[in-house]
Design an enzyme around this catalytic site. Structure first.
Site, PDB file in Angstrom:
ATOM      1  N   HIS A  86     -33.628 -44.086 -43.759  1.00 31.77           N
ATOM      2  CA  HIS A  86     -33.696 -42.673 -44.119  1.00 31.77           C
ATOM      3  C   HIS A  86     -33.549 -41.790 -42.885  1.00 31.77           C
ATOM      4  O   HIS A  86     -33.726 -42.240 -41.751  1.00 31.77           O
ATOM      5  CB  HIS A  86     -35.029 -42.351 -44.817  1.00 31.77           C
ATOM      6  CG  HIS A  86     -36.226 -42.541 -43.915  1.00 31.77           C
ATOM      7  ND1 HIS A  86     -36.830 -43.763 -43.728  1.00 31.77           N
ATOM      8  CD2 HIS A  86     -36.925 -41.670 -43.139  1.00 31.77           C
ATOM      9  CE1 HIS A  86     -37.846 -43.640 -42.888  1.00 31.77           C
ATOM     10  NE2 HIS A  86     -37.925 -42.366 -42.517  1.00 31.77           N
ATOM     11  N   HIS A 144     -39.278 -47.717 -41.599  1.00 34.60           N
ATOM     12  CA  HIS A 144     -40.677 -48.001 -41.261  1.00 34.60           C
ATOM     13  C   HIS A 144     -41.105 -49.353 -41.833  1.00 34.60           C
ATOM     14  O   HIS A 144     -40.631 -49.763 -42.901  1.00 34.60           O
ATOM     15  CB  HIS A 144     -41.601 -46.921 -41.827  1.00 34.60           C
ATOM     16  CG  HIS A 144     -41.251 -45.534 -41.406  1.00 34.60           C
ATOM     17  ND1 HIS A 144     -41.164 -45.152 -40.092  1.00 34.60           N
ATOM     18  CD2 HIS A 144     -40.961 -44.426 -42.138  1.00 34.60           C
ATOM     19  CE1 HIS A 144     -40.833 -43.869 -40.025  1.00 34.60           C
ATOM     20  NE2 HIS A 144     -40.700 -43.407 -41.250  1.00 34.60           N
ATOM     21  N   GLU A 162     -44.016 -43.149 -47.218  1.00 32.17           N
ATOM     22  CA  GLU A 162     -44.151 -41.698 -47.154  1.00 32.17           C
ATOM     23  C   GLU A 162     -43.426 -41.052 -48.325  1.00 32.17           C
ATOM     24  O   GLU A 162     -42.762 -41.731 -49.125  1.00 32.17           O
ATOM     25  CB  GLU A 162     -43.586 -41.173 -45.833  1.00 32.17           C
ATOM     26  CG  GLU A 162     -42.098 -41.442 -45.634  1.00 32.17           C
ATOM     27  CD  GLU A 162     -41.646 -41.143 -44.202  1.00 32.17           C
ATOM     28  OE1 GLU A 162     -42.384 -41.448 -43.258  1.00 32.17           O
ATOM     29  OE2 GLU A 162     -40.522 -40.629 -44.042  1.00 32.17           O
ATOM     30  N   ARG A 220     -36.036 -46.800 -34.855  1.00 29.49           N
ATOM     31  CA  ARG A 220     -34.769 -46.076 -34.868  1.00 29.49           C
ATOM     32  C   ARG A 220     -33.599 -47.042 -35.003  1.00 29.49           C
ATOM     33  O   ARG A 220     -33.527 -48.053 -34.305  1.00 29.49           O
ATOM     34  CB  ARG A 220     -34.589 -45.257 -33.579  1.00 29.49           C
ATOM     35  CG  ARG A 220     -35.515 -44.070 -33.457  1.00 29.49           C
ATOM     36  CD  ARG A 220     -35.022 -43.121 -32.355  1.00 29.49           C
ATOM     37  NE  ARG A 220     -36.095 -42.222 -31.968  1.00 29.49           N
ATOM     38  CZ  ARG A 220     -36.867 -42.387 -30.895  1.00 29.49           C
ATOM     39  NH1 ARG A 220     -36.663 -43.399 -30.085  1.00 29.49           N
ATOM     40  NH2 ARG A 220     -37.823 -41.531 -30.616  1.00 29.49           N
TER      41      ARG A 220
END
Length: 314
Positions: A171, A96, A114, A191
């Site tokens: 991740h 991200h 996150e 992705r």
């Protein structure tokens, strides 16, 4: 009178989803492959709705705009998003962006830092958490040549583990894992690899390699995670992370616990148990799978019962 804001989640279909959101939490899920419960969300791609009380039927985004005194925040938009994810298959390997990159390249969207609390994990379950490349050139070479085993760092997990996943971290959540995720309110994912899977229409899912390479932290390093635990009668508080993005804690309540007035709004998710929340002689039952917000200046209040909650706030 100030009341807690109980929320109705939004469910998202995912190629890697399953039925565990129903099996573990009793949710009425709409899809055979339900991957995500957006439990506390004001993001345009899926907004939680106030379940009851004076604001019943309003979306969280509407309430954020129309009743700012309930939140007393400096953020322009509701900054956090709480999800529960059922990874019945491996998620794509992804990364991200941070706020700056997303603001430029994703129409002003927030970046996405996150963190994950592992709710359940099958024996042998693993996550991908980081990579082994030491330079951008090596990263590009490993990705272009598909050297995934050498490139990706795998970590075994079990229920109760916690992982902080800052923007720029390669991740993926592995098969057989259910997590509660606290994140910035963003839906931007790049992705890197998707196991050559096809979507329901037989097409390969889009990859975002150029942007992923742009934003990946190289090299990746991680500090040992040390958690603060505070005890008082009837309550144990584990602080997992506290930074400029969010504070995330686990509350274990074992008996009647008294809380002072809550100056900030806080987000509460009941992961296990049953109990009750009491404010000014009004009692609200709490059960596994409930999600609610205690508005700013809420309290003094009490919680009682056997409860495990994840708490977050700005």
């Amino acid at each position: 009178m100030t009341t807690p804001l109980f929320l109705t989640p939004v469910f998202q279909e995912r190629i890697w989803g399953g039925q565990k959101l129903k099996d573990l939490f009793g949710y009425s899920i709409p899809y055979e492959r339900t991957g995500e419960c957006w439990a506390v969300s004001a993001h345009p791609n899926g907004q939680s709705v106030i379940k009851s009380g004076p604001y019943e039927g309003k979306t969280l985004g509407e309430l954020w705009t129309s009743r700012p005194e309930l939140f007393r925040s400096q953020s322009a938009v509701f900054p956090l998003l709480t999800k529960i994810l059922d990874a019945s298959d491996d998620l794509s390997v992804q990364v991200h962006p941070d706020d700056e990159y997303a603001g430029i390249h994703e129409n002003g969207e927030l970046g996405k830092t996150e963190c994950w609390y592992i709710v359940a994990a099958d024996p042998g379950a693993e996550i991908i958490y980081g990579h082994e490349a030491t330079s951008k050139e090596q990263l590009v070479q490993m990705v272009e040549n598909g050297h995934w085993d050498e490139f990706l760092t795998k970590v075994p997990v079990k229920a109760g583990d916690f992982f902080y996943v800052p923007s720029g971290t390669i991740h993926a959540i592995g098969k057989g894992i259910v997590i509660l995720e606290t994140q910035q309110s963003s839906d931007t994912t790049y992705r890197v690899y998707d196991y050559d899977r096809k979507d329901k229409d037989g097409n390969s899912r889009e990859l975002h390699l150029n942007k992923a390479i742009d934003v990946t932290t190289i090299p990746q390093s991680y500090q040992p995670q040390e958690y603060k635990v505070a005890q008082k009668e009837g309550l144990s508080v584990t602080t997992f992370v506290s930074n400029s993005f969010f504070t995330v804690e686990k509350w274990n309540i074992s008996s009647l616990t008294h809380f002072q007035e809550q100056p900030k709004y806080i987000i509460c998710s009941v992961l296990d148990g049953q109990g009750q929340l009491t404010l000014e002689d009004i009692t609200y039952p709490l059960s596994k799978g409930d999600h609610f917000i205690l508005p700013a200046n809420f309290g003094p209040y009490q919680m009682d019962g056997q409860l495990e909650l994840i708490i977050s706030h700005e």
